[in-house]
Design an enzyme around this catalytic site. Structure first.
Site, PDB file in Angstrom:
ATOM      1  N   ASP A   1       9.096 -11.018  -6.817  1.00 34.35           N
ATOM      2  CA  ASP A   1       8.182 -12.134  -7.103  1.00 34.35           C
ATOM      3  C   ASP A   1       7.599 -12.641  -5.789  1.00 34.35           C
ATOM      4  O   ASP A   1       8.133 -12.362  -4.710  1.00 34.35           O
ATOM      5  CB  ASP A   1       8.902 -13.260  -7.844  1.00 34.35           C
ATOM      6  CG  ASP A   1      10.101 -13.813  -7.069  1.00 34.35           C
ATOM      7  OD1 ASP A   1      10.876 -12.999  -6.504  1.00 34.35           O
ATOM      8  OD2 ASP A   1      10.279 -15.043  -7.016  1.00 34.35           O
TER       9      ASP A   1
ATOM     10  N   GLU B   1      13.148 -15.190  -7.100  1.00 35.33           N
ATOM     11  CA  GLU B   1      13.677 -15.732  -5.843  1.00 35.33           C
ATOM     12  C   GLU B   1      12.871 -16.921  -5.353  1.00 35.33           C
ATOM     13  O   GLU B   1      13.433 -17.923  -4.896  1.00 35.33           O
ATOM     14  CB  GLU B   1      13.695 -14.622  -4.775  1.00 35.33           C
ATOM     15  CG  GLU B   1      14.499 -14.976  -3.525  1.00 35.33           C
ATOM     16  CD  GLU B   1      13.691 -15.671  -2.438  1.00 35.33           C
ATOM     17  OE1 GLU B   1      14.304 -16.182  -1.488  1.00 35.33           O
ATOM     18  OE2 GLU B   1      12.445 -15.711  -2.526  1.00 35.33           O
TER      19      GLU B   1
END
EC number: 3.4.13.20
Length: 464
Positions: free
Chosen positions: A91, A156
């Site tokens: 991400d 994250e």
């Protein structure tokens, strides 16, 4: 490995807008697509891949969004070999060309040997470098020197939602055979000299609220007859740190690890051009004059930063208002061997003492809203020696042994739950601009980083 091949994949991966920070369905769909593409890439390498369903995330506004799966993948299970587990995330932070990007953030663009695009250095590039290193052994029809596991997530940048529970659950299954854990999610301290990271600071974030009433006051009608919340708050915030950066909370330095001779030598060996660092930071003068003092105050001493005041008048113009209620925000970066709950008590007691001396009739509440522990590893562990040897082989130099002044909670989490040695092997240069506009990874870092990981596998096999 053909470098173009790796770059082609990086182009495809960067093109997926896997933004986990903005909670909107479109980006969630992109995240699911990103994780599916990664799972497919690993399967084609011959890995056994499990995509773990992580459920959904409840948002403050009442809506619910699905959490992208976490990938657990395994290559090889030879009991005579060491097992290295690589953690990465796919991400990214939000990116919009209108925010000052010189190119489309989701189109990998090469300029002067720099590969621009969101996620190139944080963290798609390093994840792919690891995969490319594995595929190099496959392409040469050579056995992998070590067993390899992957844990790859897609949340994250949004705080690794639900990851800790998964690691806890898999402690005696997926992680049972793991000997070492490698993370490549930070940067060198220089543009050309590689580094190994062995520690990060923790963080405790505080709010201090001072309240007289819910509504604001007019300073002509009430100025001079009140204990003003803003005056109380400014005094409280001003009591936390002095002009030389020294934290004034009693007892705060008591548990800070003592400085050793070996550690001082580590700082001396690090390559940091102070003048260049100051210029690139656009700071006229730092609090300290030597490289060693600056690095120590970034990495091995705590720091206190004041972040803002909620409820204060902060618009342009001259509004004669007395805020009825204000909230100050500050944080302390923690270092070994400071304890989060001890720091919480010390800060609360200090602010209560300062407030009581003001004899104010206002109400004050101190809250710690985040408490993340510092992390430090033993640099004499096998995988630190292997990483050093691999860097010597690929780059022909000794690495900078560095810590990180910010917080990487995942390192501490793995160390505490899995009880294995964790190493951070960054691939990106100091000017890669993770989280900011025009994020990039140098083509050189990406290709040499792939070689570094391949050399690391060989060194691990020798030392294990």
């Amino acid at each position: 490995m053909d470098p173009k091949l790796g770059r082609m994949t990086l182009k495809e991966w960067v093109a997926i807008e896997s933004d986990s920070v903005q909670p909107v369905p479109r980006f969630r769909q992109e995240l699911f697509r990103m994780m599916a593409v990664a799972a497919d890439t690993l399967q084609r390498l011959g890995a056994r891949v499990t995509s773990v369903d992580m459920g959904s995330q409840q948002l403050p506004d009442g809506q619910s969004l699905p959490i992208p799966p976490v990938i657990l993948a395994e290559l090889g299970n030879d009991p005579t070999k060491g097992t290295v587990c690589f953690y990465g995330h796919l991400d990214v932070q939000p990116a919009d060309q209108g925010d000052g990007w010189l190119t489309d953030p989701y189109v990998l663009t090469e300029v002067d040997g720099k590969l621009y695009g969101r996620g190139t250095t944080d963290n798609k590039g390093p994840v792919l470098a690891w995969i490319n290193a594995v595929s190099a052994f496959r392409a040469l029809e050579q056995d992998l020197p070590v067993n390899i596991k992957f844990i790859i997530e897609g949340m994250e940048e949004a705080g690794s939602v639900a990851l800790e529970e998964l690691v806890e659950k898999e402690k005696n299954r997926f992680f049972s055979g793991v000997d070492y854990i490698v993370i490549s999610d930070n940067l060198w301290i220089s543009q050309r000299k590689p580094a190994i990271t062995y520690g990060t600071r923790g963080n405790s974030y505080f709010t201090v609220e001072v309240k007289c009433r819910d509504q604001d006051f007019h300073s002509g009608t009430f100025g001079g007859i009140l204990h003003e919340p803003m005056a109380d708050l400014v005094a409280l915030l001003g009591s936390l740190v002095d002009s030389s950066g020294h934290i004034l909370v009693p007892g705060i330095y008591d548990e800070v690890a003592p400085l050793t001779e070996e550690e001082i030598n580590t700082y001396k060996a690090i390559h940091l051009d102070l003048e260049e660092y100051r210029n690139s930071s656009r700071v006229e003068k730092f609090l300290f004059d030597t490289k060693e003092e600056i690095l120590m105050h970034l990495w091995r001493y705590p720091s206190l930063s004041i972040h803002g005041i909620e409820g204060a008048f902060d618009e342009p113009g001259a509004k004669t208002v007395i805020p009825g209620q204000v909230i100050g925000k500050f944080s302390i970066r923690l270092v070994p061997h400071m304890n989060v709950s001890v720091v919480e008590k010390q800060v609360t007691r200090h602010l209560e003492d300062v407030f009581s001396k003001r004899n104010s009739s206002n109400k004050m509440v101190v809250s710690m809203t985040l408490g993340l522990h510092p992390w430090i590893a033993n640099i004499n562990d096998t995988q630190y020696l292997a990483a050093k040897r691999a860097i010597r082989t690929v780059f022909g130099t000794e690495p900078d042994m560095i810590r990180d002044g910010s917080t990487i909670p995942i390192a501490k989490m793995f160390q505490e739950i899995v009880h294995k040695s964790v190493v951070l092997i960054p691939l990106g240069a100091v000017d890669d601009g993770e989280h900011s506009q025009n994020e990039k990874i140098n083509r050189w870092n990406y290709i040499e980083g792939t070689k570094l990981f391949a050399a690391f596998f060989l060194e691990m096999a020798q030392l294990h």
